[in-house]
Design a protein around this motif. Structure first.
Motif, short mmCIF file in Angstrom:
data_model
loop_
_atom_site.label_atom_id
_atom_site.label_comp_id
_atom_site.label_asym_id
_atom_site.label_seq_id
_atom_site.Cartn_x
_atom_site.Cartn_y
_atom_site.Cartn_z
N PRO A 109 0.81 -1.23 0.00
CA PRO A 109 0.00 0.00 0.00
C PRO A 109 0.84 1.27 0.00
O PRO A 109 0.44 2.28 -0.59
N LEU A 110 2.01 1.24 0.66
CA LEU A 110 2.87 2.43 0.64
C LEU A 110 3.37 2.74 -0.77
O LEU A 110 3.45 3.90 -1.19
N ASN A 111 3.69 1.67 -1.52
CA ASN A 111 4.14 1.89 -2.89
C ASN A 111 3.00 2.32 -3.80
O ASN A 111 3.20 3.09 -4.75
N ILE A 112 1.81 1.80 -3.53
CA ILE A 112 0.64 2.23 -4.31
C ILE A 112 0.44 3.73 -4.16
O ILE A 112 0.30 4.47 -5.14
N VAL A 113 0.46 4.19 -2.90
CA VAL A 113 0.24 5.62 -2.63
C VAL A 113 1.42 6.44 -3.15
O VAL A 113 1.24 7.51 -3.73
N ILE A 118 3.52 10.46 -6.92
CA ILE A 118 4.50 10.82 -7.96
C ILE A 118 3.79 11.08 -9.29
O ILE A 118 4.11 12.05 -10.00
N ASP A 119 2.83 10.23 -9.64
CA ASP A 119 2.10 10.43 -10.89
C ASP A 119 1.37 11.78 -10.89
O ASP A 119 1.31 12.46 -11.92
N ALA A 120 0.80 12.13 -9.73
CA ALA A 120 0.06 13.40 -9.64
C ALA A 120 0.97 14.59 -9.90
O ALA A 120 0.61 15.51 -10.65
N PHE A 121 2.16 14.57 -9.32
CA PHE A 121 3.05 15.72 -9.47
C PHE A 121 3.83 15.70 -10.78
O PHE A 121 4.07 16.76 -11.38
N THR A 122 4.25 14.53 -11.23
CA THR A 122 4.95 14.50 -12.53
C THR A 122 3.99 14.92 -13.65
O THR A 122 4.43 15.47 -14.67
N GLY A 123 2.70 14.67 -13.45
CA GLY A 123 1.71 15.15 -14.42
C GLY A 123 1.61 16.65 -14.45
O GLY A 123 1.08 17.24 -15.40
N MET A 124 2.14 17.31 -13.39
CA MET A 124 2.17 18.78 -13.35
C MET A 124 3.57 19.33 -13.65
O MET A 124 3.87 20.47 -13.35
N GLY A 125 4.43 18.46 -14.20
CA GLY A 125 5.73 18.93 -14.67
C GLY A 125 6.89 18.77 -13.71
O GLY A 125 7.99 19.28 -13.96
N PHE A 126 6.70 18.04 -12.59
CA PHE A 126 7.79 17.86 -11.63
C PHE A 126 8.76 16.78 -12.09
O PHE A 126 8.36 15.77 -12.68
N THR A 326 1.22 -1.38 11.42
CA THR A 326 0.57 -2.38 10.56
C THR A 326 1.20 -2.41 9.17
O THR A 326 1.28 -3.46 8.53
N LEU A 327 1.68 -1.28 8.71
CA LEU A 327 2.25 -1.17 7.37
C LEU A 327 3.58 -1.91 7.23
O LEU A 327 4.03 -2.16 6.11
N PHE A 328 4.22 -2.23 8.34
CA PHE A 328 5.54 -2.86 8.30
C PHE A 328 5.55 -4.30 8.83
O PHE A 328 6.61 -4.89 8.99
N GLU A 329 4.37 -4.87 9.08
CA GLU A 329 4.31 -6.22 9.66
C GLU A 329 4.31 -7.31 8.62
O GLU A 329 4.44 -8.49 8.94
N ASN A 330 4.13 -6.96 7.34
CA ASN A 330 4.10 -7.95 6.25
C ASN A 330 3.06 -9.04 6.47
O ASN A 330 3.28 -10.22 6.17
N ASN A 331 1.91 -8.64 7.00
CA ASN A 331 0.80 -9.56 7.20
C ASN A 331 0.08 -9.76 5.86
O ASN A 331 -0.50 -8.83 5.31
N ILE A 332 0.11 -11.00 5.34
CA ILE A 332 -0.44 -11.28 4.01
C ILE A 332 -1.94 -10.97 3.95
O ILE A 332 -2.43 -10.41 2.96
N LYS A 333 -2.68 -11.31 5.02
CA LYS A 333 -4.12 -11.03 5.03
C LYS A 333 -4.39 -9.53 4.92
O LYS A 333 -5.35 -9.11 4.27
N PHE A 334 -3.56 -8.75 5.57
CA PHE A 334 -3.70 -7.30 5.50
C PHE A 334 -3.35 -6.79 4.09
O PHE A 334 -4.10 -6.02 3.49
N LEU A 335 -2.24 -7.25 3.54
CA LEU A 335 -1.77 -6.77 2.25
C LEU A 335 -2.70 -7.18 1.11
O LEU A 335 -2.82 -6.46 0.10
N ASN A 336 -3.37 -8.33 1.25
CA ASN A 336 -4.28 -8.79 0.20
C ASN A 336 -5.50 -7.92 0.01
O ASN A 336 -6.26 -8.09 -0.95
N GLN A 337 -5.74 -6.99 0.93
CA GLN A 337 -6.91 -6.13 0.83
C GLN A 337 -6.74 -5.02 -0.20
O GLN A 337 -7.72 -4.38 -0.60
N PHE A 338 -5.50 -4.82 -0.66
CA PHE A 338 -5.24 -3.63 -1.47
C PHE A 338 -5.19 -3.95 -2.95
O PHE A 338 -5.15 -5.11 -3.36
N ASP A 339 -5.20 -2.88 -3.72
CA ASP A 339 -5.19 -2.94 -5.17
C ASP A 339 -4.12 -3.91 -5.66
O ASP A 339 -2.95 -3.77 -5.30
N ARG A 340 -4.47 -4.90 -6.49
CA ARG A 340 -3.52 -5.93 -6.92
C ARG A 340 -2.87 -5.58 -8.26
O ARG A 340 -2.16 -6.38 -8.83
N ARG A 341 -3.15 -4.43 -8.79
CA ARG A 341 -2.54 -4.06 -10.06
C ARG A 341 -1.14 -3.50 -9.84
O ARG A 341 -0.89 -2.88 -8.82
#
Length: 341
Positions: A109-113, A118-126, A326-341
């Motif tokens: 989830p941290l990488n998703i966000v 980054i996409d939001a700001f690079t789209g504005m020329g950063f 929670t973001l650093f525990e590497n709990n698979i059940k937790f991580l499976n809740q997020f966008d899989r793309r």
């Protein structure tokens, strides 16, 4: 002689029935019909048979040979089928069992966000600039208008290796390095890991920041407002609004804390925003003239804006996560809740 033929036939049949492997079968078969086998030896004895009986004797021997070969061929076929059945039994697949699905990996989830920011700001020329995680006191503090005796140092719980070398407590050194090596206009985003001696439900000794810097002629707080308005609409939703509250940072003047309307209740008030309808997401401001001058930029010609946000904080707000650990525990059940793309 007829009795001998019958005795050989019975013995061949009996031994063929008792064989339980193909290797042994071939050995026994050779004993009867091989080059030196018992049936073959009968043919060699024809020289001792009277001429008038040779034809009938030869026919009897050939009949015996065919019958013995038949015994062993039938047994060979039986053993081959038995081996195949055993092999198929071991390799059998129960087609009634549910299929095995291959696990598909997904971004944390941290990488998703992080990627969305980054996409939001690079789209504005950063442009993206990533500096070192181990840096000097000068780049982490002094070049940001935080000298060694400055009270703002008390706001930073910093990991030092010695008096001059430390783990960076923010990604702001990347902004300084850029201003030293690049002439305006400047429009960069500096993401990366940062470190502070803090550990509880909302703080981690290691976390991630993204800081932005714009330096050009005529840059003002109004530009900052428009930039962040566009950013929050891309990260949260099109109805998200921002507000600025006066604050203090040594490297910006004026400085502001930036709040957004709660992404859960949309400003009505809920448990996430503690009933206020607003959530603080980042600090920002107009770059202090001293910071520009120390980096070799003429503050009479150029001005700048800067902002910094924690990726963990945006992630926790966006996904309703109450504990940063929670973001650093590497709990698979937790991580499976997020966008899989």
């Amino acid at each position: 002689m007829q009795e001998k033929f019958e005795e050989i036939r019975k013995r061949a049949l009996e031994e063929a029935k008792q064989v339980d492997s193909l290797n042994t079968l071939n050995e026994i078969k050779a004993k009867f019909v091989g080059k030196n086998g018992e049936v073959t030896s009968l043919l060699r004895s024809m020289k001792d048979i009277p001429n008038e009986e040779k034809a009938s004797f030869g026919k009897l021997v050939n009949d015996l040979k065919e019958e013995v070969n038949k015994f062993f061929n039938e047994r060979e076929e039986y053993l081959k089928n038995k081996e195949l059945e055993s092999k198929y039994s071991k390799e059998a697949v129960d087609i009634t069992l549910p299929g095995k699905k291959k696990s598909v990996g997904s971004l944390h989830p941290l990488n998703i966000v992080r990627n969305k920011i980054i996409d939001a700001f690079t789209g504005m020329g950063f442009e993206i600039f990533e500096g070192p995680e181990i840096d000097t006191d000068y780049y982490c503090f002094q070049a940001l208008n935080i000298p060694k005796d400055h009270p703002a140092r008390d706001m930073q719980d910093t990991f030092y290796f010695n008096d001059n070398i430390l783990l960076r407590p923010h990604t702001s050194p990347g902004q300084v390095r850029t201003m030293e090596n690049k002439k305006p206009p400047i429009k960069i985003l500096s993401p990366g890991r940062v470190y502070r001696a803090d550990d509880d439900a909302s703080h981690s000794p290691m976390f991630h920041q993204i800081e932005g810097l714009v330096v050009d002629k005529g840059v003002s707080l109004c530009d900052l407002k428009g930039l962040l308005d566009e950013f929050v609409r891309k990260i949260f939703d099109s109805d998200t609004k921002t507000r600025f509250r006066p604050s203090y940072f040594p490297f910006t003047e004026p400085s502001v804390e930036v709040d957004v309307t709660c992404c859960k209740c949309h400003g009505k008030g809920c448990s996430l925003c503690k009933g206020t309808g607003w959530i603080e997401i980042l600090g920002a401001g107009v770059v202090n003239k001293k910071v520009l001058e120390m980096s070799g930029i003429d503050s009479n010609v150029y001005s700048g804006l800067a902002f910094g946000l924690g990726i963990e904080r945006i992630t926790m707000i966006k996904y309703g996560i109450s504990d940063i650990r929670t973001l650093f525990e590497n709990n698979i059940k937790f991580l499976n809740q997020f966008d899989r793309r």
